[in-house]
Write a protein that holds these residues in place. Sequence first.
Motif, PDB file in Angstrom:
ATOM      1  N   GLU A 723       0.828  -1.211   0.000  1.00 40.27           N
ATOM      2  CA  GLU A 723       0.000   0.000   0.000  1.00 40.27           C
ATOM      3  C   GLU A 723       0.860   1.258   0.000  1.00 40.27           C
ATOM      4  N   LEU A 724       1.922   1.251   0.815  1.00 43.17           N
ATOM      5  CA  LEU A 724       2.736   2.468   0.959  1.00 43.17           C
ATOM      6  C   LEU A 724       3.787   2.604  -0.133  1.00 43.17           C
ATOM      7  N   ALA A 725       4.288   1.467  -0.607  1.00 47.07           N
ATOM      8  CA  ALA A 725       5.322   1.517  -1.639  1.00 47.07           C
ATOM      9  C   ALA A 725       4.977   0.499  -2.714  1.00 47.07           C
ATOM     10  N   PRO A 726       3.979   0.778  -3.515  1.00 42.69           N
ATOM     11  CA  PRO A 726       3.520  -0.190  -4.523  1.00 42.69           C
ATOM     12  C   PRO A 726       4.592  -0.413  -5.576  1.00 42.69           C
ATOM     13  N   THR A 727       4.583  -1.627  -6.099  1.00 43.60           N
ATOM     14  CA  THR A 727       5.549  -1.912  -7.164  1.00 43.60           C
ATOM     15  C   THR A 727       5.112  -1.279  -8.477  1.00 43.60           C
ATOM     16  N   HIS A 728       3.763  -1.133  -8.681  1.00 47.01           N
ATOM     17  CA  HIS A 728       3.241  -0.582  -9.931  1.00 47.01           C
ATOM     18  C   HIS A 728       2.149   0.435  -9.621  1.00 47.01           C
ATOM     19  N   ILE A 729       1.933   1.321 -10.549  1.00 45.44           N
ATOM     20  CA  ILE A 729       0.833   2.278 -10.496  1.00 45.44           C
ATOM     21  C   ILE A 729      -0.015   2.085 -11.749  1.00 45.44           C
ATOM     22  N   THR A 730      -1.356   1.986 -11.576  1.00 49.76           N
ATOM     23  CA  THR A 730      -2.247   1.891 -12.735  1.00 49.76           C
ATOM     24  C   THR A 730      -2.571   3.310 -13.205  1.00 49.76           C
ATOM     25  N   VAL A 731      -2.202   3.601 -14.430  1.00 49.41           N
ATOM     26  CA  VAL A 731      -2.385   4.948 -14.990  1.00 49.41           C
ATOM     27  C   VAL A 731      -3.711   5.018 -15.721  1.00 49.41           C
ATOM     28  N   PRO A 732      -4.196   6.232 -16.138  1.00 49.40           N
ATOM     29  CA  PRO A 732      -5.525   6.382 -16.766  1.00 49.40           C
ATOM     30  C   PRO A 732      -5.755   5.469 -17.978  1.00 49.40           C
ATOM     31  N   SER A 733      -4.712   5.117 -18.691  1.00 52.37           N
ATOM     32  CA  SER A 733      -4.887   4.244 -19.863  1.00 52.37           C
ATOM     33  C   SER A 733      -5.185   2.823 -19.469  1.00 52.37           C
ATOM     34  N   GLY A 734      -5.041   2.510 -18.174  1.00 49.59           N
ATOM     35  CA  GLY A 734      -5.242   1.140 -17.700  1.00 49.59           C
ATOM     36  C   GLY A 734      -3.960   0.343 -17.594  1.00 49.59           C
ATOM     37  N   SER A 735      -2.855   0.885 -18.070  1.00 42.43           N
ATOM     38  CA  SER A 735      -1.575   0.178 -17.971  1.00 42.43           C
ATOM     39  C   SER A 735      -1.045   0.210 -16.542  1.00 42.43           C
ATOM     40  N   ARG A 736      -0.405  -0.899 -16.128  1.00 44.33           N
ATOM     41  CA  ARG A 736       0.285  -0.951 -14.832  1.00 44.33           C
ATOM     42  C   ARG A 736       1.765  -0.622 -15.072  1.00 44.33           C
ATOM     43  N   ILE A 737       2.166   0.511 -14.549  1.00 43.20           N
ATOM     44  CA  ILE A 737       3.524   1.011 -14.795  1.00 43.20           C
ATOM     45  C   ILE A 737       4.362   0.802 -13.534  1.00 43.20           C
ATOM     46  N   PRO A 738       5.570   0.196 -13.673  1.00 42.31           N
ATOM     47  CA  PRO A 738       6.415  -0.014 -12.476  1.00 42.31           C
ATOM     48  C   PRO A 738       6.958   1.301 -11.942  1.00 42.31           C
ATOM     49  N   VAL A 739       7.119   1.334 -10.608  1.00 44.69           N
ATOM     50  CA  VAL A 739       7.704   2.497  -9.947  1.00 44.69           C
ATOM     51  C   VAL A 739       9.183   2.190  -9.691  1.00 44.69           C
ATOM     52  N   ASP A 740      10.039   3.122 -10.077  1.00 41.95           N
ATOM     53  CA  ASP A 740      11.490   2.969  -9.883  1.00 41.95           C
ATOM     54  C   ASP A 740      11.884   3.655  -8.574  1.00 41.95           C
ATOM     55  N   TYR A 741      12.358   2.827  -7.578  1.00 38.78           N
ATOM     56  CA  TYR A 741      12.735   3.362  -6.268  1.00 38.78           C
ATOM     57  C   TYR A 741      14.252   3.505  -6.121  1.00 38.78           C
TER      58      TYR A 741
END
Length: 831
Positions: A723-741
């Motif tokens: 919840e606090l540090a998700p591996t991916h974010i779902t963007v408006p297009s519906g794609s799940r984009i990885p988060v680079d930490y």
Amino acid sequence: MQLPIEQALPALKEALRHHNGAVLVAPPGAGKTTRVPLAMLGEPWLQGQRILMLEPRRLAARASARYMASALGEAVGATVGYRVRLDTRVGPNTRIEVITEGVLTRMLQTDPGLEGVGLVIFDEFHERSLQADLGLALALQAQALLREDLRVLVMSATLEAEPVAILLGDAPVVRSEGRSYPVETCHVEQSVTGRIEAAVVKTVLEALDRYEGDVLVFLPGAREIRRTAEGLAAAGIRQGRGPIRVAPLYGSLTQEEQDLALAPSPNGERKVVLATSIAETSLTVEGVRIVIDSGLMRVPRFSPRTGLSRLETMPVSRASADQRRGRAGRVAPGVCYRLWTEQEDRRLAPRSTPEVLEADLAPLALELLAWGVAEPAELQWLDAPPAPAMAQARELLQQLGAVDAGGAITAHGRRMAELGLHPRLAHMLLRAVPLGLALLACELAALLGERDALRAEGGPPSADLRLRVEALRRGAAPPGYRADPAVLRSLRAEARQLQQALGLAADGGAPADRCGLLLGFAYPDRIAQRRGTGRFLLAGGRGAVLPELQPLSAEPYLVAAELDDQGPESRIFLAAPLEEAELAEHFADRIREEREIAWDRAAQAVRARRRERLGALVLREGPLASPAPEETLAALLTGIREEGLGLLPWSKSARQLQQRLVFLHRIDASWPDASDEALLATLEDWLAPHLDGRKSRESLQSLSLASLLEEALPWDKRRQLGELAPTHITVPSGSRIPVDYSDPEAPVLAVRLQEMFGLADTPRIAGGRVPLTVHLLSPASRPVQVTRDLASFWRTTYFEVKKDLKGRYPKHYWPDDPTAAVPTSRTKPRT
């Protein structure tokens, strides 16, 4: 003959009547050595007791005793006698004993009260030998604790009297002006380069032509004396100059040879005496009117850095130069040639450094322990022994078994002290006796006490001590070498005398092949192991090398008896081979077994080895069967720390999890620190429980680091992680984009700009506390804008970006109102 000291004798007698100590300062030739002891014989305070007079050298002790006995019309051993190492001439009626300094130490150790002795005279104390300083310190304590009536007289030619007088309890100082004839002094115009012998030969020939009388030449050692004698012979010294005799004078000569140098020349004959510094004081060389001073002396120097002693040739001091010069003015006006320039003369040190400050202190440390003194500070010294050198000396004594772990002298140490030799040689002799090697040990002690007896002809000398032993026994040098037969006879006689004097059982002489074993007893720190042709590692840890290729160069083990301490590797001058079987049998108490379970960087694995060590030497090595699991684990963790976390199998998901945890720890310290430094510091907590049976890099590759890191989290943190540090974010297009930490201060969402249409504000993580850094990409996934304020971008910068992108990607969808537009991951949104 009336001597200058006679005028000072009444004041000296008066001083000793009222004080138990005095200092007498008298120049060379004043007669103090031979007149003072005789003058004190009738003093009432002596009450028939004996007088002990210390001389620094055996030659001076014998000569002064003979002179005094002759003055009384008696033979040596009657009223006047002497005691030197391996030679004693005293009788029941002897009142004056001339002794060398080591003999006094032995007498004090045997009888601390010196019963029957009323006066102890320290002659030529300015030489400040180690044994003289020790003898004075012991005598003063004996005087303070046991014999208040014991008199102590310190005599010298160049001594600063006041410090000694204070040491003796504010004792009176008596001075004799002396008597000498004028001496002309000649310096060379240019510094002498190369060997000094050529300059000496030239100067001797010149002096014999210009001046009358005998010549006394001061040279640093026997080697230079021999070369000078050869040079004079080659120069034809007799031709046109009448009968001239060249006489060497140094300590290891026979008694007859020494007497020949000291005796007056027959009528019509002149002599050239080639002497070491032994002729500076005490001795009178008859007939000398010419002194030629090389300006050099050879003195022992001890290196605390290496624990080695060496003889070093160095310039004389001002005091020594003046003493030598004075020898030319004893009987008539004379001349002194100084083979150094006037400029060099101004740079001479005022006096020599006391030996106690520069010598090997192992003999001193042993004597103090035998005396019952743990620390030198318990005694009175002119110069206290340096603490580092004393510590090194005690360490050696412990290696030789002379002291125990607590620093107390052992029974073996007391026997060593009784022998009166250097502790190394004393230990060697005591170990040799039960092995039937006593004579060989005495032969080695005699050889090691003098300069090398062999001289190589036409090539580099072998360092093998066995050659010297065989030459000693045969009385002749082996092929390819030269040796003075008289020196060999003297050394052989000394070895036999040493064996008899020490009460060692007679034996027929063991094979010279046992030399290495005996040297190992004396020099355990110099047992050496070959690590290349001619190159060795000493047990003490220092490197050593044989300077020339020779049979010893290929020996697996040897013992170095003489070596220098120059450069990174000491040069070995004298040595003998040591058999590995002898090491195992006779040095078992020094061999330590060690187990090493350690990370091997080359093998990338834990290696368990068993080694047998003698100091720095590895004698045997092999694998260690069944090492303890906890030791293997500790070595593996050490290897991971040395190599870094890159040794572990980091998958992409494991590295991302680590970065997410680092991010969360940065914003909330209640989360565990998962940085590389923190993980390395806590390997025992999160990694060690999963390493059972593993001991190599290869065995680590099956680990799942992501699982291990997640398991290390508390349950509540594990639940909050996604919840606090998700591996991916779902963007408006519906794609799940990885988060680079990878940057914990600014996590990145890299997404194509068109997929973000319709989103008014920047996505946030960590419960809304941290906005993502959005990398907006072109249709070709190239960055076109970086922002943490998406709303501001739509309002301002978007229209400039749109213009550029529309020109490059005309087929794509570029709406005028991005916040109301349909997001798409395609060229255009579906209708």
